[in-house]
Design a protein around this motif. Structure first.
Motif, mmCIF file in Angstrom:
data_model
loop_
_atom_site.group_PDB
_atom_site.id
_atom_site.type_symbol
_atom_site.label_atom_id
_atom_site.label_comp_id
_atom_site.label_asym_id
_atom_site.label_seq_id
_atom_site.Cartn_x
_atom_site.Cartn_y
_atom_site.Cartn_z
ATOM 1 N N GLU A 125 19.067 -5.040 -19.558
ATOM 2 C CA GLU A 125 18.900 -4.492 -20.907
ATOM 3 C C GLU A 125 19.962 -5.124 -21.814
ATOM 4 O O GLU A 125 21.148 -4.818 -21.689
ATOM 5 N N ASP A 150 23.086 -3.581 -19.952
ATOM 6 C CA ASP A 150 22.977 -2.249 -19.340
ATOM 7 C C ASP A 150 22.060 -2.366 -18.119
ATOM 8 O O ASP A 150 20.926 -1.895 -18.124
ATOM 9 N N GLY A 181 21.385 0.785 -27.027
ATOM 10 C CA GLY A 181 19.988 0.710 -26.612
ATOM 11 C C GLY A 181 19.475 -0.719 -26.657
ATOM 12 O O GLY A 181 20.081 -1.597 -27.273
HETATM 13 MG MG MG Z 1 20.227 0.692 -22.124
#
Ligand code: MG
Length: 288
Positions: free
Chosen positions: A136, A167, A252
């Motif tokens: 990610e 991530d 994110g």
């Molecule tokens: Mg993430």
């Protein structure tokens, strides 16, 4: 400025990287084992910046470490924060409510001990632990001035700078448990770097995040397309919880993770994941 941590001549150093990313200048930091962290703490206290204290070196000859190799605590991480990424996972076992309809971001913790450097190897777990390893690409916010109950309107004043993180996620473990932390926190599952770019040089709300696997572009997103923007994330994470200088919020990932492909494509030993964020630089990690 670009603040980095590196190894050279058998020692750890903290210092600055030139604007072209080519030269590293060490600064006089007493204990480099926590990387840039003590320096952020000192700046927040209003102490003068440590002075350059050694020879300028070409970046090729140093070994970059994570700018925050030993975070004080877990990283705050945000799940499903780009519309297209939320859509690509909508058919998975994740809850069906689309995040855009949910006023609250998904926030989980990733153990700080899993941070590794921008070019370090990521160690694949035993197959009995996970067989679904995914990447990610993410912009990470590094907190400067700490605080609790920080309102959106003042949130950007608390940003020290930005860095890249991968991530890395064990999807089967993430989905097996109600909470994501275990599947996100395997040893070496958080490549970070190559340095921290300070907030006066980059606005994390307006940059581009890209990720490649073995040279093939998989992720390409703009941070302006986040569902919950950076001020909202800082407001959310600081609600009732004091944020400290050096805390990290991973914001994110855009669409294009391996799980979102049809069929899903998991990472295997030998794969190389490269992440580039405009205005920051590149991290590239081999999985082995
Ligand atoms: Mg993430």
């Amino acid at each position: 400025m670009r603040w980095a941590t590196w190894q050279w001549g058998g020692r750890h150093h903290v210092g600055t990287i030139s604007a072209d990313g080519r030269e590293a200048t060490p600064h006089a930091v007493v204990d480099a084992s926590y990387g840039v962290l003590p320096l952020i703490q000192a700046m927040v206290r209003g102490e003068p910046l440590p002075q350059p204290s050694g020879t300028r070196l070409p970046v090729e000859v140093i070994t970059l470490r994570a700018p925050l190799p030993r975070p004080l605590r877990s990283l705050f991480c945000v799940g499903r924060n780009y519309h297209a990424h939320a859509a690509e996972l909508a058919g998975s076992v994740f809850r069906q409510t689309m995040p855009a309809e949910d006023p609250w971001p998904i926030v989980f913790g990733k153990l700080g001990e899993c941070v590794v450097g921008p070019h370090d190897a990521v160690k694949m777990p035993l197959p009995s632990a996970s067989i679904q390893i995914d990447y990610e690409s993410e912009l990470a916010v590094v907190i400067g001035q700490g605080g609790r109950d920080i309102p959106r309107s003042r949130a950007m004043d608390h940003v020290f700078g930005y860095t890249n993180v991968n991530d890395v996620t064990a999807r089967d473990v993430q989905m097996r448990h109600q909470q994501w932390d275990l599947g996100k926190s395997f040893d070496t599952f958080c490549p970070m770097g190559p340095w921290i770019v300070t907030a006066d040089e980059l606005d994390g709300r307006a940059t581009r995040v890209r990720g490649w696997v073995n040279g093939a572009l998989r992720q390409d997103g703009l941070t302006k397309d986040m569902i919950h923007d950076i001020p909202t994330l800082i407001e959310t994470c600081s609600r009732g919880i004091t944020l400290y200088p050096g805390d990290v919020i991973a914001t994110g990932t855009p669409a294009g993770v391996g799980m979102g492909l049809k069929p899903p494509q998991w990472l295997k030993a030998g794969d190389v994941v490269r992440i580039e964020i405009d205005g920051i630089g590149v991290i590239e990690n081999r999985f082995e």
